[in-house]
Design a protein around this motif. Structure first.
Motif, PDB file in Angstrom:
ATOM      1  N   CYS A 102      -0.405  18.498  23.947  1.00  0.00           N
ATOM      2  CA  CYS A 102      -0.126  19.840  24.457  1.00  0.00           C
ATOM      3  C   CYS A 102       1.253  20.324  24.055  1.00  0.00           C
ATOM      4  O   CYS A 102       1.895  21.099  24.784  1.00  0.00           O
ATOM      5  CB  CYS A 102      -0.295  19.872  25.976  1.00  0.00           C
ATOM      6  SG  CYS A 102      -2.009  19.627  26.499  1.00  0.00           S
ATOM      7  N   LEU A 103       1.748  19.868  22.902  1.00  0.00           N
ATOM      8  CA  LEU A 103       2.953  20.455  22.335  1.00  0.00           C
ATOM      9  C   LEU A 103       2.675  21.919  22.025  1.00  0.00           C
ATOM     10  O   LEU A 103       1.588  22.270  21.574  1.00  0.00           O
ATOM     11  CB  LEU A 103       3.365  19.723  21.064  1.00  0.00           C
ATOM     12  CG  LEU A 103       3.775  18.257  21.205  1.00  0.00           C
ATOM     13  CD1 LEU A 103       4.011  17.642  19.833  1.00  0.00           C
ATOM     14  CD2 LEU A 103       5.015  18.112  22.078  1.00  0.00           C
ATOM     15  N   ILE A 104       3.662  22.785  22.224  1.00  0.00           N
ATOM     16  CA  ILE A 104       3.436  24.210  22.011  1.00  0.00           C
ATOM     17  C   ILE A 104       3.100  24.490  20.545  1.00  0.00           C
ATOM     18  O   ILE A 104       2.356  25.435  20.245  1.00  0.00           O
ATOM     19  CB  ILE A 104       4.657  25.044  22.482  1.00  0.00           C
ATOM     20  CG1 ILE A 104       4.305  26.526  22.553  1.00  0.00           C
ATOM     21  CG2 ILE A 104       5.873  24.777  21.621  1.00  0.00           C
ATOM     22  CD1 ILE A 104       3.211  26.874  23.530  1.00  0.00           C
ATOM     23  N   GLU A 105       3.558  23.666  19.609  1.00  0.00           N
ATOM     24  CA  GLU A 105       3.245  23.870  18.195  1.00  0.00           C
ATOM     25  C   GLU A 105       1.784  23.552  17.889  1.00  0.00           C
ATOM     26  O   GLU A 105       1.276  23.903  16.819  1.00  0.00           O
ATOM     27  CB  GLU A 105       4.157  23.030  17.314  1.00  0.00           C
ATOM     28  CG  GLU A 105       3.895  21.530  17.374  1.00  0.00           C
ATOM     29  CD  GLU A 105       4.760  20.741  16.419  1.00  0.00           C
ATOM     30  OE1 GLU A 105       5.651  21.341  15.793  1.00  0.00           O
ATOM     31  OE2 GLU A 105       4.543  19.511  16.299  1.00  0.00           O
ATOM     32  N   ASN A 106       1.093  22.884  18.811  1.00  0.00           N
ATOM     33  CA  ASN A 106      -0.297  22.501  18.612  1.00  0.00           C
ATOM     34  C   ASN A 106      -1.273  23.420  19.342  1.00  0.00           C
ATOM     35  O   ASN A 106      -2.469  23.161  19.356  1.00  0.00           O
ATOM     36  CB  ASN A 106      -0.508  21.053  19.084  1.00  0.00           C
ATOM     37  CG  ASN A 106      -1.848  20.484  18.661  1.00  0.00           C
ATOM     38  OD1 ASN A 106      -2.235  20.567  17.500  1.00  0.00           O
ATOM     39  ND2 ASN A 106      -2.574  19.911  19.618  1.00  0.00           N
ATOM     40  N   LEU A 107      -0.768  24.496  19.939  1.00  0.00           N
ATOM     41  CA  LEU A 107      -1.599  25.372  20.760  1.00  0.00           C
ATOM     42  C   LEU A 107      -1.544  26.816  20.270  1.00  0.00           C
ATOM     43  O   LEU A 107      -0.482  27.319  19.905  1.00  0.00           O
ATOM     44  CB  LEU A 107      -1.149  25.327  22.224  1.00  0.00           C
ATOM     45  CG  LEU A 107      -1.126  23.960  22.906  1.00  0.00           C
ATOM     46  CD1 LEU A 107      -0.548  24.095  24.318  1.00  0.00           C
ATOM     47  CD2 LEU A 107      -2.526  23.350  22.959  1.00  0.00           C
ATOM     48  N   SER A 108      -2.698  27.483  20.294  1.00  0.00           N
ATOM     49  CA  SER A 108      -2.791  28.905  19.959  1.00  0.00           C
ATOM     50  C   SER A 108      -3.852  29.550  20.829  1.00  0.00           C
ATOM     51  O   SER A 108      -4.788  28.888  21.291  1.00  0.00           O
ATOM     52  CB  SER A 108      -3.202  29.115  18.493  1.00  0.00           C
ATOM     53  OG  SER A 108      -2.183  28.777  17.596  1.00  0.00           O
TER      54      SER A 108
END
Length: 259
Positions: A102-108
């Motif tokens: 759930c790193l922000i770079e892994n979420l859209s």
């Protein structure tokens, strides 16, 4: 199953009290205050059955949303943008299909229809392609740009604009804020590489790129190939049938370049 939470300077971790690791997200002081104020769980029944499961809380304090990836997106984007996305049939997409990353770079935010297509094609094919290439994509929260990264586990060459060919180990492609375009290009890259062992850079919609040229090392017959060696004072991984790339990190400086 109840999870314990802890953090270091960069990440918040979710672990079983006996030590089994389950997931993580980015550490900020404000997000840590929110996460550490409630209990977190994973479904043991789903794990036992091999079903996909998420880290969740039993608390209703996050506007009624209970899954970790939802809480993370509400923290970074705000509840108004989050609810607007859901009202328009968007969901929170894990780029690498790992529900615990759930790193922000892994979420859209992504259309649910695209999410379903991704699950049935790209997510499955990406794992099958690892002997040839590790393909991933990331999103930078500050610039709202994406990067597709390709790490080649087999010798691969691309033709440059001047007509020359270069052996490459890593390619990073930068994109503007459009999940669908990024997903389409990632899917096309994956298909063309696995089907035809090539792709056409001119047909991609990236706005910037960076390549890392391959370094070739020769070993004598019968000589054991190590996992890594030192070259010019730096440790370099030696790619072989026993050592391969599974993910290449984005170059954060590329996000900041004006295109």
């Amino acid at each position: 199953m109840t999870l314990g939470v802890s953090h270091d300077e960069s990440r918040i971790y979710f672990k079983q009290e006996q030590g089994s690791f389950f997931g993580y997200t980015d550490y900020t002081h404000e997000l840590w205050k929110k996460i550490s104020s409630v209990n977190w769980y994973v479904s043991q029944a789903d794990i036992d059955k091999g079903n996909k499961t998420y880290i969740y809380t039993g608390s209703s304090k996050f506007d009624g949303y209970k899954k970790l990836h939802q809480v993370v997106m509400i923290h970074w984007y705000g509840i108004e943008k989050f609810t607007e996305a859901y009202e328009n049939d968007f969901i929170v997409e894990h780029h690498d299909n790992d529900a615990f990353n759930c790193l922000i770079e892994n979420l859209s935010f992504a259309p649910n229809s695209v999410n379903l297509a991704k699950a049935h094609t790209y997510d499955k094919e990406r794992k099958e392609a690892l002997p040839l290439v590790a393909i991933n994509f990331f999103k930078d929260f500050t610039t709202q740009k994406y990067q597709i990264t390709l790490g080649f586990n087999k010798d691969f060459k691309i033709r440059m604009k001047d007509g020359t060919e270069k052996g490459v180990t890593v390619i990073r492609l930068v994109y503007n804020d459009d999940f669908r375009i990024v997903f389409q290009d990632a899917s096309n890259l994956l298909y063309n590489l696995t089907k035809y062992l090539k792709f056409d850079l001119s047909k991609l919609q990236h706005i910037d790129m960076e390549i890392t040229e391959s370094k070739y090392i020769f070993f004598s017959n019968g000589e054991e190939i190590p996992a890594g060696i030192e070259v010019d004072g730096k440790f370099v991984m030696v790619l072989s049938d026993h050592t391969r790339l599974v993910s290449v990190s984005p170059n954060k400086n590329l996000y900041k370049k004006r295109s």
